[in-house]
Design a protein around this motif. Sequence first.
Motif, short mmCIF file in Angstrom:
data_model
loop_
_atom_site.label_atom_id
_atom_site.label_comp_id
_atom_site.label_asym_id
_atom_site.label_seq_id
_atom_site.Cartn_x
_atom_site.Cartn_y
_atom_site.Cartn_z
N GLY A 156 0.81 -1.22 0.00
CA GLY A 156 0.00 0.00 0.00
C GLY A 156 0.84 1.26 0.00
N SER A 157 1.98 1.20 0.67
CA SER A 157 2.88 2.37 0.70
C SER A 157 3.38 2.70 -0.70
CB SER A 157 4.08 2.09 1.62
OG SER A 157 3.66 1.56 2.85
N TRP A 158 3.35 1.72 -1.59
CA TRP A 158 3.74 1.93 -2.99
C TRP A 158 2.55 2.44 -3.82
CZ3 TRP A 158 8.03 2.02 -5.97
CH2 TRP A 158 7.87 1.87 -7.35
N PHE A 159 1.47 1.64 -3.87
CA PHE A 159 0.40 2.01 -4.80
C PHE A 159 -0.41 3.21 -4.34
CE2 PHE A 159 -1.38 -1.94 -2.73
CZ PHE A 159 -2.47 -1.40 -2.06
N LEU A 160 -0.54 3.44 -3.03
CA LEU A 160 -1.27 4.63 -2.57
C LEU A 160 -0.49 5.90 -2.91
CD1 LEU A 160 -2.42 3.25 0.88
CD2 LEU A 160 -3.95 3.94 -0.96
N ASN A 161 0.83 5.83 -2.83
CA ASN A 161 1.66 6.99 -3.15
C ASN A 161 1.71 7.28 -4.64
OD1 ASN A 161 2.69 8.37 -0.88
ND2 ASN A 161 4.10 6.71 -0.41
N HIS A 162 1.25 6.35 -5.47
CA HIS A 162 1.27 6.57 -6.91
C HIS A 162 -0.10 6.96 -7.46
CE1 HIS A 162 5.17 4.58 -6.54
NE2 HIS A 162 5.45 5.02 -7.73
N GLU A 169 -3.59 9.22 0.07
CA GLU A 169 -3.55 9.66 1.46
C GLU A 169 -4.95 9.64 2.07
OE1 GLU A 169 -1.60 13.48 3.85
OE2 GLU A 169 -1.76 13.49 1.67
N PHE A 170 -5.93 10.14 1.32
CA PHE A 170 -7.30 10.18 1.80
C PHE A 170 -7.86 8.77 2.01
CE2 PHE A 170 -11.91 10.33 1.08
CZ PHE A 170 -12.30 11.32 1.97
N LEU A 171 -7.65 7.90 1.04
CA LEU A 171 -8.15 6.53 1.16
C LEU A 171 -7.49 5.80 2.32
CD1 LEU A 171 -8.30 5.46 -2.61
CD2 LEU A 171 -10.20 6.17 -1.14
N ALA A 172 -6.21 6.05 2.54
CA ALA A 172 -5.50 5.40 3.64
C ALA A 172 -6.00 5.85 5.00
CB ALA A 172 -4.00 5.68 3.53
N GLN A 296 3.99 6.80 7.42
CA GLN A 296 4.49 5.74 6.54
C GLN A 296 4.43 6.17 5.08
OE1 GLN A 296 6.03 2.98 6.91
NE2 GLN A 296 5.65 1.77 5.07
N LEU A 297 3.33 6.79 4.68
CA LEU A 297 3.22 7.25 3.30
C LEU A 297 4.23 8.34 2.98
CD1 LEU A 297 -0.66 7.35 2.76
CD2 LEU A 297 0.97 5.70 1.83
N ARG A 298 4.43 9.25 3.91
CA ARG A 298 5.39 10.34 3.68
C ARG A 298 6.82 9.79 3.59
NH1 ARG A 298 3.17 15.58 4.38
NH2 ARG A 298 1.13 15.36 3.37
N GLU A 299 7.15 8.84 4.47
CA GLU A 299 8.53 8.34 4.52
C GLU A 299 8.87 7.44 3.33
OE1 GLU A 299 9.92 6.80 8.22
OE2 GLU A 299 9.68 8.74 9.22
N THR A 300 7.85 6.84 2.70
CA THR A 300 8.12 5.95 1.57
C THR A 300 7.78 6.60 0.23
OG1 THR A 300 5.92 4.96 1.79
CG2 THR A 300 7.74 3.85 2.92
N CYS A 301 7.50 7.87 0.25
CA CYS A 301 7.02 8.57 -0.94
C CYS A 301 7.97 8.42 -2.14
CB CYS A 301 6.80 10.02 -0.54
SG CYS A 301 6.81 11.20 -1.78
#
Length: 371
Positions: A156-162, A169-172, A296-301
Motif C-alpha cells: 500500500g505504501s507503494w500504490f497509494l503513493n502513486h 492519502e485520503f483513502l489510507a 508511513q506514506l510520507r517516509e516511503t514517498c
Amino acid sequence: MSDEPIVFAELPAKSGKLGRVTLDVPGTLNSLTLEMVDLLQNQLDRWANDDAVAAVFIEGSGDRAFCAGGDVQALYRSAIATPGGPCEYAEAFFAREYRMNYTLHTYPKPIICWGNGIVMGGGLGVMAGCSHRVVTESTRIAMPEVTIALFPDVGGSWFLNHMPGRAGEFLALTGASINAADALYTGLADRFIASEHKGAVLKSLQKQQWLADDSQANHGVVRHVLRPFAEQSLSSLPGGQVEPHIGRINSLCDGDSVHEIIDNILAQHTADPWLAKARDSLAHGSKLAALWIHRQLRETCHSSLREVFQAEIELATNVVRHPEFAEGVRALLIDKDRKPAWQFQRSRDVPDNLLDSFFTPPWPTNPLADL
C-alpha cells in the motif's frame, strides 16, 4: 469447494500452458492464511522456472469476493499470546506475505488477476502486484486498516503513493470503499470487464499461441485477449467516487500538519454519503494509527518497491506488538462491540517519541533485507 485452500491447475493452450490459481475458502471470503501465502509463493516460484507455463490467471472462488484480506483473527491470537512481542505467527505471516507480494510485482510472466467482488487488505496486495488487473461491476475495494489500528500494507505504501493527487492519502486515512471506476482512475486496475465474460476470457487465453521464451510478447497476447472484452463491457462501468471528488480530497488533505488534515476531514459538514462515510470511519478509527499511516506514506514517498516492503515489515512488526492493534481487532472482529478503547482520543495527544518508536527497527536485520 476442495479440501485445499488454494487450487492450482495448468490449462492447455494452443501452445504452452496457462497456470490457474483459485483462492478457495469462500466461507472466509478467501482470506489469506500463512499456509495460503506459502502455497502461492511456492507455486509462483515453480511456474517462473517452467517454460511450459506462459502466463498465470488468479481468481477467487464464489461470487462474493476475490479475497477479503488476511486472516486477521489469527494475527490477533498471535498478538495477545505474547504482548510486546515477538509475535511469531503474525510476524512470520507479514514477512512471507510481503515477500509473496514482491514476487507478484516483479514476476517476469504475465499474471491476470480477476478482481471480482470484495478486494480488501491482503487481497488488494495480491491484485495490485499482478501485471494485468481486471475489475468487474461487483468489485469493492478498501484498505480499512485505520479501523483496526493497522496500516495499508502489502505494498500500500507503494500504490497509494502513486495515485492521482492526494487520493492515496485520503483513502489510507479514511478506509473509504471504492469501485471499479475508482480502481481504474487510481491505477489499481488495468481493465474493466463485466463478470459474465470470465469464462470466455479463460477460453480465449487457452486459444492463444504462447511463446516459451518471450514474456514481453506474452504480455502483448494478454492485452490482445482482454481488450475486446473491456470494450464490450464499457456500458456497465459504474460511476466512480474518487475522480468526481478529487478537488475536495486534495483540499481536505492540504494541511500544515497531519493533525490539520485529520481536522479537515473530521470537520466536514457534507450531505455526500461517500464523503460522510469516509469522515465517520476516520472519526471511529485509531488516532495513533492515523498518525503512523500518514507518516508511513510520507517516509516511503520516494522509496523503491524493495524499500517499501522493507519499511512495511518494520512498521507491521512494531504495530502487532503494540496493544492498540489487538484492541482494534477485538472491538471490530472478536467481541464485535464496535467500541474500541483507543489509547488516544485526539491525534495531538500522541507523544512524538511513541510515534517514533514504530519507525525504529525492532531487530538487528530486516527480514526482507535480501529482496
